[in-house]
Design a protein around this motif. Structure first.
Motif, PDB file in Angstrom:
ATOM      1  N   ALA A  78      21.923   0.269 -23.932  1.00 55.07           N
ATOM      2  CA  ALA A  78      22.807   1.431 -23.961  1.00 55.07           C
ATOM      3  C   ALA A  78      22.068   2.708 -23.608  1.00 55.07           C
ATOM      4  O   ALA A  78      20.872   2.861 -23.889  1.00 55.07           O
ATOM      5  N   ALA A  79      22.813   3.637 -22.992  1.00 56.61           N
ATOM      6  CA  ALA A  79      22.254   4.948 -22.675  1.00 56.61           C
ATOM      7  C   ALA A  79      21.798   5.633 -23.952  1.00 56.61           C
ATOM      8  O   ALA A  79      22.480   5.601 -24.976  1.00 56.61           O
ATOM      9  N   GLY A  80      20.617   6.257 -23.876  1.00 49.50           N
ATOM     10  CA  GLY A  80      20.055   6.938 -25.030  1.00 49.50           C
ATOM     11  C   GLY A  80      19.144   6.067 -25.863  1.00 49.50           C
ATOM     12  O   GLY A  80      18.450   6.568 -26.755  1.00 49.50           O
ATOM     13  N   SER A  81      19.141   4.739 -25.616  1.00 46.90           N
ATOM     14  CA  SER A  81      18.263   3.854 -26.379  1.00 46.90           C
ATOM     15  C   SER A  81      16.804   4.084 -25.973  1.00 46.90           C
ATOM     16  O   SER A  81      16.491   4.369 -24.809  1.00 46.90           O
ATOM     17  N   GLN A  82      15.923   3.948 -26.935  1.00 43.73           N
ATOM     18  CA  GLN A  82      14.498   4.137 -26.677  1.00 43.73           C
ATOM     19  C   GLN A  82      13.850   2.795 -26.357  1.00 43.73           C
ATOM     20  O   GLN A  82      14.055   1.802 -27.066  1.00 43.73           O
ATOM     21  N   LEU A  83      13.046   2.759 -25.285  1.00 43.77           N
ATOM     22  CA  LEU A  83      12.303   1.560 -24.940  1.00 43.77           C
ATOM     23  C   LEU A  83      10.965   1.554 -25.672  1.00 43.77           C
ATOM     24  O   LEU A  83      10.443   2.618 -26.039  1.00 43.77           O
ATOM     25  N   PRO A  84      10.381   0.387 -25.896  1.00 37.97           N
ATOM     26  CA  PRO A  84       9.084   0.329 -26.579  1.00 37.97           C
ATOM     27  C   PRO A  84       8.000   1.026 -25.747  1.00 37.97           C
ATOM     28  O   PRO A  84       8.080   1.059 -24.508  1.00 37.97           O
ATOM     29  N   PRO A  85       6.976   1.581 -26.378  1.00 36.39           N
ATOM     30  CA  PRO A  85       5.841   2.136 -25.633  1.00 36.39           C
ATOM     31  C   PRO A  85       5.213   1.047 -24.756  1.00 36.39           C
ATOM     32  O   PRO A  85       5.284  -0.149 -25.068  1.00 36.39           O
ATOM     33  N   THR A  86       4.601   1.464 -23.655  1.00 36.79           N
ATOM     34  CA  THR A  86       4.040   0.493 -22.706  1.00 36.79           C
ATOM     35  C   THR A  86       3.029  -0.424 -23.366  1.00 36.79           C
ATOM     36  O   THR A  86       2.996  -1.629 -23.117  1.00 36.79           O
ATOM     37  N   ARG A  87       2.186   0.138 -24.243  1.00 35.54           N
ATOM     38  CA  ARG A  87       1.176  -0.689 -24.900  1.00 35.54           C
ATOM     39  C   ARG A  87       1.825  -1.755 -25.785  1.00 35.54           C
ATOM     40  O   ARG A  87       1.433  -2.929 -25.765  1.00 35.54           O
ATOM     41  N   LEU A  88       2.849  -1.358 -26.564  1.00 30.69           N
ATOM     42  CA  LEU A  88       3.503  -2.299 -27.474  1.00 30.69           C
ATOM     43  C   LEU A  88       4.223  -3.395 -26.702  1.00 30.69           C
ATOM     44  O   LEU A  88       4.125  -4.582 -27.032  1.00 30.69           O
ATOM     45  N   LEU A  89       4.984  -3.026 -25.636  1.00 26.10           N
ATOM     46  CA  LEU A  89       5.711  -4.026 -24.876  1.00 26.10           C
ATOM     47  C   LEU A  89       4.755  -4.979 -24.158  1.00 26.10           C
ATOM     48  O   LEU A  89       5.015  -6.188 -24.060  1.00 26.10           O
ATOM     49  N   ALA A  90       3.629  -4.439 -23.677  1.00 32.56           N
ATOM     50  CA  ALA A  90       2.633  -5.291 -23.021  1.00 32.56           C
ATOM     51  C   ALA A  90       2.089  -6.332 -23.994  1.00 32.56           C
ATOM     52  O   ALA A  90       1.914  -7.505 -23.646  1.00 32.56           O
ATOM     53  N   GLU A  91       1.838  -5.928 -25.243  1.00 31.68           N
ATOM     54  CA  GLU A  91       1.356  -6.878 -26.250  1.00 31.68           C
ATOM     55  C   GLU A  91       2.407  -7.938 -26.545  1.00 31.68           C
ATOM     56  O   GLU A  91       2.097  -9.126 -26.696  1.00 31.68           O
ATOM     57  N   GLN A  92       3.661  -7.524 -26.652  1.00 30.96           N
ATOM     58  CA  GLN A  92       4.735  -8.475 -26.964  1.00 30.96           C
ATOM     59  C   GLN A  92       4.916  -9.501 -25.854  1.00 30.96           C
ATOM     60  O   GLN A  92       5.187 -10.685 -26.116  1.00 30.96           O
ATOM     61  N   LEU A  93       4.766  -9.061 -24.581  1.00 27.18           N
ATOM     62  CA  LEU A  93       4.992  -9.952 -23.443  1.00 27.18           C
ATOM     63  C   LEU A  93       3.740 -10.690 -23.005  1.00 27.18           C
ATOM     64  O   LEU A  93       3.816 -11.622 -22.197  1.00 27.18           O
ATOM     65  N   GLY A  94       2.587 -10.253 -23.516  1.00 27.16           N
ATOM     66  CA  GLY A  94       1.331 -10.891 -23.122  1.00 27.16           C
ATOM     67  C   GLY A  94       0.935 -10.562 -21.697  1.00 27.16           C
ATOM     68  O   GLY A  94       0.393 -11.426 -20.985  1.00 27.16           O
ATOM     69  N   VAL A  95       1.212  -9.335 -21.264  1.00 28.66           N
ATOM     70  CA  VAL A  95       0.845  -8.887 -19.922  1.00 28.66           C
ATOM     71  C   VAL A  95      -0.002  -7.624 -20.055  1.00 28.66           C
ATOM     72  O   VAL A  95      -0.174  -7.070 -21.147  1.00 28.66           O
ATOM     73  N   SER A  96      -0.493  -7.132 -18.910  1.00 31.02           N
ATOM     74  CA  SER A  96      -1.302  -5.909 -18.942  1.00 31.02           C
ATOM     75  C   SER A  96      -0.403  -4.690 -19.105  1.00 31.02           C
ATOM     76  O   SER A  96       0.779  -4.715 -18.714  1.00 31.02           O
ATOM     77  N   ARG A  97      -0.978  -3.649 -19.652  1.00 30.70           N
ATOM     78  CA  ARG A  97      -0.219  -2.400 -19.815  1.00 30.70           C
ATOM     79  C   ARG A  97       0.171  -1.837 -18.450  1.00 30.70           C
ATOM     80  O   ARG A  97       1.222  -1.197 -18.307  1.00 30.70           O
ATOM     81  N   LYS A  98      -0.651  -2.071 -17.439  1.00 27.78           N
ATOM     82  CA  LYS A  98      -0.376  -1.574 -16.090  1.00 27.78           C
ATOM     83  C   LYS A  98       0.925  -2.178 -15.550  1.00 27.78           C
ATOM     84  O   LYS A  98       1.709  -1.501 -14.874  1.00 27.78           O
ATOM     85  N   THR A  99       1.176  -3.460 -15.854  1.00 25.59           N
ATOM     86  CA  THR A  99       2.407  -4.127 -15.399  1.00 25.59           C
ATOM     87  C   THR A  99       3.642  -3.427 -15.954  1.00 25.59           C
ATOM     88  O   THR A  99       4.616  -3.150 -15.241  1.00 25.59           O
ATOM     89  N   VAL A 100       3.616  -3.129 -17.252  1.00 27.04           N
ATOM     90  CA  VAL A 100       4.746  -2.452 -17.890  1.00 27.04           C
ATOM     91  C   VAL A 100       4.896  -1.044 -17.342  1.00 27.04           C
ATOM     92  O   VAL A 100       6.014  -0.580 -17.061  1.00 27.04           O
ATOM     93  N   ALA A 101       3.783  -0.338 -17.180  1.00 29.96           N
ATOM     94  CA  ALA A 101       3.832   1.034 -16.684  1.00 29.96           C
ATOM     95  C   ALA A 101       4.428   1.085 -15.285  1.00 29.96           C
ATOM     96  O   ALA A 101       5.193   2.006 -14.938  1.00 29.96           O
TER      97      ALA A 101
END
Length: 477
Positions: free
Chosen positions: A31-54
């Protein structure tokens, strides 16, 4: 809460992430206005590099789908609502059953409850101004402390023992009911009690008898379960017992304060009802919905007190006495019915809310309920008296009160010259809420009249309201 993203393989991860986020935003699932996780946190959750999320976030920002707020985070931008994707609706095999339920009348579920009239004689509602919120708050705090130290994680469907003990003492004192805590089932209001009793007794095609006019939610419940319903007329002594047909399995009555007319069932008629139930082997549901309040004449015991054969299921509620929002009631049941109803209760909702049960037990045991009833009795008596004075005074040419000594509503029968439905429509325009008796009649001829509840209207509002009713009656006469 983790963002649901699924990445496959080891290549093109940034593009996969971009596509999935974009699809979620375009569909409205993100939904509009929803906050996405910080790049570092989402990268940890997905097991990818922070650069990929950024990289994915950067592309979405370039597309004006995301916006970064300094010091706060990354948010989904406001966009036009997505157009709904056309879907083909498949007709359900159970559509006929669904349609029957949709067509069930819900007489007391009034859509206008969210915007009541300034002067409202609505039934089933009590005045919140009289409710002891401070005492209830302290009882709820007690319940929270009990919950904090309570070792159990599950509770019995029959209800908390301490609440059932408190109810047993209360109804023995106030209504003369013969029972112990072991005979009581705690329910979510009286309506659930009716539902549980009917569910274990009523099968498609079996015969159920009830008063006409009578309590419409009970009528619709029995019909929904497939009962063959007999509408038994009432007279000034209550249910016409001799008209109950052979083969009847269940009899529903409101003997202490007939709903909606208000007169009590005579002692002779009560005994005749018990005798007829014994002949038929029928269970009687005694709905004693508001009889803590009695204003004149001798106090009549509950029908259950006269029962010598285990044929009466006594149903009561605290929604009328305290607050409609409370939704706690109870049933005193014969042993066989109790065991079956406890199983049905467990299958329905496991048990009623334990916090409210602890609080209500405390409320009763501390004497708050008795004090509240005494205080409300004086208030309701004054309101009832004022309405009666007006019905016997300037409103007498149009309405006559039905004798009623209990509860917090009365009925007023209209003279032949009054168009009740037109009156209700016109007084709504001058902010007075009146309610017709007509929806409570089923097969017997409708007797035009009004259901006048004095639970929610203040004493000082009764005269201004009835002045407007009288003015309207003069105009349409």
């Amino acid at each position: 809460m983790e963002l649901h993203i699924r990445l496959e393989g080891g290549k093109g991860l940034a593009d996969q992430l971009y596509q999935q986020l974009r699809a979620g935003i375009d569909s409205g699932h993100l939904a509009a206005g929803s906050q996405l996780p910080p790049t570092r946190l989402l990268a940890e959750q997905l097991g990818v590099s922070r650069k990929t999320v950024a990289e994915a976030y950067s592309r979405l920002t370039y597309d004006n789908l995301l916006s970064a707020v300094v010091g706060r985070g990354t948010f989904i931008s406001q966009r036009r609502a997505p157009q709904a994707t056309p879907t083909t609706v498949v007709e359900l095999a159970a559509s006929a059953s669904l349609q029957r339920w949709q067509q069930r009348a819900t007489v007391l579920a009034r859509p206008g409850l969210n915007s009541p009239s300034r002067y409202d004689f609505i039934g089933g509602a009590s005045s919140k101004a009289q409710f002891p919120f401070d005492q209830w708050r302290s009882c709820m705090q007690y319940a929270l402390r009990r919950s904090q130290r309570h070792p159990e994680r599950q509770f019995h469907a029959q209800g908390l023992a301490e609440l059932r003990e408190a109810i047993a003492h209360h109804i023995a004192y106030a209504r003369g009911v013969h029972c112990s805590a072991a005979d009581i089932l705690v329910c979510n209001g009286a309506q659930q009690a009716l539902d549980l009793i009917a569910r274990v007794l009523v099968e498609p095609g079996c015969r159920v008898a009830m008063e006409d006019p009578g309590y419409s939610p009970a009528r619709q419940l029995f019909l929904a379960l497939g009962a063959q319903l007999q509408s038994v007329p009432v007279d000034e002594q209550g249910l016409c017992v001799e008209q109950i047909e052979p083969g009847t399995r269940l009899i529903y009555v409101t003997p202490s304060h007939q709903f909606p007319l208000g007169m009590p069932m005579s002692e002779a008629r009560r005994q005749a009802l018990l005798d007829r139930a014994a002949e038929l082997g029928a269970l009687i549901i005694e709905d004693d919905y508001d009889c803590e309040f009695r204003y004149q004449g001798p106090t009549s015991d509950a029908l259950q007190r006269l029962d010598r054969h285990g044929l009466v299921a006594y149903v009561g509620t605290f929604s009328k006495t305290l607050l409609p929002e409370l939704r706690l009631g109870y049933a005193v049941l014969p042993p066989a019915v109790l065991r079956a109803a406890c199983v049905a209760k467990h299958l329905s909702d496991l048990h009623s809310p334990a916090l409210q049960q602890w609080a209500l037990a405390r409320f009763i045991n501390e004497g708050y309920l008795s004090k509240h009833i005494r205080r409300c009795h004086e208030i309701y008596s004054a309101r009832r008296g004022r309405i009666l004075q007006r019905l016997q005074g300037d409103l007498a040419p149009w309405f006559s009160a039905v004798p009623a000594n209990a509860g917090f509503h009365m009925s007023a029968m209209a003279s032949p010259t009054v168009d009740v439905e037109l009156l209700i429509k016109l007084v709504r325009k001058v902010e007075v809420g009146l309610y017709s008796l007509a929806p409570f009649f089923s097969e017997v001829p409708v007797r035009p009249g009004l259901l006048l509840s004095f639970g929610a209207i203040e004493l000082l509002d009764i005269d201004p309201a009835l002045d407007r009713v009288a003015d309207t009656l003069r105009q349409i006469s």
